[in-house]
Scaffold this motif. Structure first.
Motif, PDB file in Angstrom:
ATOM      1  N   GLY A  30      47.037  35.293  33.041  1.00  0.00           N
ATOM      2  CA  GLY A  30      47.668  34.757  31.784  1.00  0.00           C
ATOM      3  C   GLY A  30      48.343  35.836  31.047  1.00  0.00           C
ATOM      4  O   GLY A  30      48.473  36.878  31.388  1.00  0.00           O
ATOM      5  N   PRO A  31      48.601  35.414  29.685  1.00  0.00           N
ATOM      6  CA  PRO A  31      49.192  36.214  28.921  1.00  0.00           C
ATOM      7  C   PRO A  31      48.234  37.399  28.178  1.00  0.00           C
ATOM      8  O   PRO A  31      47.275  37.269  28.087  1.00  0.00           O
ATOM      9  N   ASN A  67      43.315  33.259  32.350  1.00  0.00           N
ATOM     10  CA  ASN A  67      42.659  34.253  31.560  1.00  0.00           C
ATOM     11  C   ASN A  67      43.676  34.624  30.361  1.00  0.00           C
ATOM     12  O   ASN A  67      44.961  34.331  30.413  1.00  0.00           O
ATOM     13  N   ILE A  68      42.952  34.910  29.234  1.00  0.00           N
ATOM     14  CA  ILE A  68      43.779  35.462  28.015  1.00  0.00           C
ATOM     15  C   ILE A  68      43.539  37.175  27.628  1.00  0.00           C
ATOM     16  O   ILE A  68      42.201  37.320  27.819  1.00  0.00           O
ATOM     17  N   CYS A 123      40.168  31.529  29.688  1.00  0.00           N
ATOM     18  CA  CYS A 123      39.102  32.438  29.179  1.00  0.00           C
ATOM     19  C   CYS A 123      39.505  33.784  28.768  1.00  0.00           C
ATOM     20  O   CYS A 123      40.533  34.256  29.226  1.00  0.00           O
ATOM     21  N   ARG A 124      38.890  34.084  27.534  1.00  0.00           N
ATOM     22  CA  ARG A 124      39.225  35.333  27.269  1.00  0.00           C
ATOM     23  C   ARG A 124      38.602  36.595  27.714  1.00  0.00           C
ATOM     24  O   ARG A 124      37.449  36.593  27.740  1.00  0.00           O
ATOM     25  N   ALA A 125      39.396  37.577  27.939  1.00  0.00           N
ATOM     26  CA  ALA A 125      38.749  38.819  28.441  1.00  0.00           C
ATOM     27  C   ALA A 125      37.689  39.217  27.570  1.00  0.00           C
ATOM     28  O   ALA A 125      36.381  39.929  28.093  1.00  0.00           O
ATOM     29  N   CYS A 222      40.325  40.007  35.667  1.00  0.00           N
ATOM     30  CA  CYS A 222      40.738  39.085  36.289  1.00  0.00           C
ATOM     31  C   CYS A 222      39.712  38.765  37.671  1.00  0.00           C
ATOM     32  O   CYS A 222      39.430  37.637  38.061  1.00  0.00           O
ATOM     33  N   SER A 223      39.334  39.932  38.346  1.00  0.00           N
ATOM     34  CA  SER A 223      38.289  39.839  39.370  1.00  0.00           C
ATOM     35  C   SER A 223      36.901  39.035  38.594  1.00  0.00           C
ATOM     36  O   SER A 223      36.347  38.273  39.340  1.00  0.00           O
TER      37      SER A 223
END
Ligand code: AMP
Ligand code: ZN
Length: 455
Positions: A30-31, A67-68, A123-125, A222-223
């Motif tokens: 994601g961004p 993801n964000i 989902c946010r990192a 991301c993993s």
């Protein structure tokens, strides 16, 4: 009819066979929320949305995770430079957390304007740092990572399949110069990459970890998040082609290193949106946003239609003329009338439907599908495939002969009355209200005329 997809891993078009029958797990990068998404980024999300819709059209229930990135993405994908979030926060004089929420919201709005369906999980990192720490611990235990004075690195020499996705020539990379292969004295090998940064007191976002306070590298998020929501092995992973040699290569190394199992079965990558002959990019500031297009009178769905007319694996050169042509083309689609359907015969309809689906299922050949839909000119067929295209055809199609909704008819009545009474302010206000409600307003011999704005 089988859905076939081009898999970057095998460099060939393969039948899509999901891990669990009837379901499709997909993860899309994601961004990084440090600025507005540009229409190049959005092209990639449109492609992923079409994939998700195609999976559903074929009967699979998608489980789509995106993801964000709100921490850890440095200016260069190879761990060099400043964190993009911190740089953005300084530029705007705001808190990094504030910056992240601002651009996450702007991104969600853009996604909505483009009819991009919301992934099941966003989902946010920054909310998954413990998952990342666990994964890094696992990599250290299994001998795939090492610690230096101020960084935990992934040891790419331990992962024999490192070159497999990008078909990298590792010997070439070792010997080469510039960019990614710049020698960092603390790194053991030029491709090694950061899992966790330590001893960076000036970095604004910090977390405790077994190795000390610090923050995660970009790739590990991301993993960690994809496997958390989709399991150690899942069906589809997407992103732009830029992610093949570094980000996705590193994701495979991290995930397979930690679990010993295959990570992703189908890797799909979208090609660039170009402007002039260059990739649209935030770093070279040649970018356009959806709002900039709206200011010039273009509907977001005209941009979506433009994207759909190019295959996702081909570069798309953006011009205002091409966008104008797409907007005209979309008006024509909205003008296809439900009566006088050329495919009123059931078997003719079924044949045409099968033909369009065959195109779309052939590695998402949507441009060919659109060509066929235009040729058949059937409102019903357009509407059925709109669940893949996402152009709001049924809602926006011209409704010339239909009765006006009663509240709109009431506004028209009130405006006519106001004009008769020469109450010009009131009549202008009602005119504006009709426009805001999505109507074109005119003054005919019998008073106010309105027409639903097609686009
Ligand atoms: P970013 O927010 O920079 O991490 O990028 C988000 C997504 O947009 C990634 O999947 C990139 O590969 C993709 N992307 C970036 N630039 C372009 C472009 N010019 N055309 C198409 N996709 C792009
Ligand atoms: Zn990613």
């Amino acid at each position: 009819m089988t859905l076939r997809l081009y898999n970057t891993l095998s460099r060939s078009v393969e039948d899509f066979v999901p891990l669990v029958p009837g379901r499709a797990g997909m993860y899309c990068c994601g961004p990084t929320v440090y600025n507005y998404a540009h229409i190049g980024n959005l092209r990639t999300y449109v492609f992923e949305d079409v994939l998700r819709r195609t999976l559903r059209f074929n009967g699979y229930v998608p489980m789509h995770v995106m993801n964000i990135t709100d921490v850890g993405h440095l200016e260069s994908d190879a761990d060099e430079g400043e964190d993009k979030m911190e740089k953005g926060a300084r530029r705007e004089g705001v808190d990094v957390w504030e910056l992240a929420r601002k651009y996450e919201n702007a991104w969600l709005l853009d996604m909505g304007r483009l009819n991009i369906e919301r992934p099941e999980i966003i989902c946010r990192a920054t909310e998954h740092v413990p998952d990342m720490i666990q994964l890094i611990e696992r990599l250290l235990e299994r001998g795939y990572a090492y610690a230096t004075e101020d960084t935990i690195y992934y040891d790419t020499s331990k992962f024999s399949d490192y070159a497999k996705l990008a078909r990298l020539d590792l010997r070439g990379l070792q010997a080469g110069a510039g960019g990614r292969v710049q020698l960092n004295t603390e790194k053991r090998h030029p491709n090694d990459f950061a899992l966790w940064f330590l001893k960076r007191p000036r970095h604004l976002m910090q977390w405790d970890s077994p190795w000390g306070r610090g923050y995660p590298g970009w790739h590990i998020e991301c993993s960690a998040m994809s496997m958390k929501y989709l399991g150690p092995t899942f069906d589809i992973h997407c992103g732009g082609v830029d992610h093949i040699p570094v980000h996705h290569t590193n994701e495979i190394a991290q995930s397979e290193g930690a679990t010993g199992q295959p990570f992703v079965r189908y890797w799909l990558h979208g090609e660039w949106l170009l402007i002039g002959s260059e990739k649209m990019s935030k770093s070279i500031e040649n970018f356009l946003t959806l709002s900039a297009l709206a200011e010039r009178g273009f509907d977001a769905l005209a941009y979506r239609y433009l994207c759909l007319q190019a295959h996702y694996r081909s570069e798309l050169r953006f011009t205002m003329d091409a966008l104008e042509a797409a907007q005209q083309g979309l008006r024509k689609v909205y003008a296809v009338r439900p009566d006088r359907d050329p495919l009123s015969d059931a078997s003719a309809y079924a044949d045409a439907r099968a033909e369009v689906l065959a195109a779309i299922n052939d590695d998402l050949n949507v441009p060919q599908g659109i060509g066929l839909l235009n040729r058949y000119g059937s409102h019903r067929l357009w509407c059925e495939f709109d669940s893949v295209l996402g152009l709001s055809i049924a809602e926006r199609a011209e409704q010339k002969d239909e009765a006006l909704p009663s509240d709109i008819a009431a506004l028209v009545e009130r405006r006519n009355a106001a004009r008769k009474a020469r109450a010009w302010d009131e009549s202008d206000r009602l005119r504006q209200e009709l426009i805001d409600r999505g109507y074109e307003v005119g003054d005919g011999p019998n008073g106010t005329t309105v027409r639903r704005r097609p686009i």
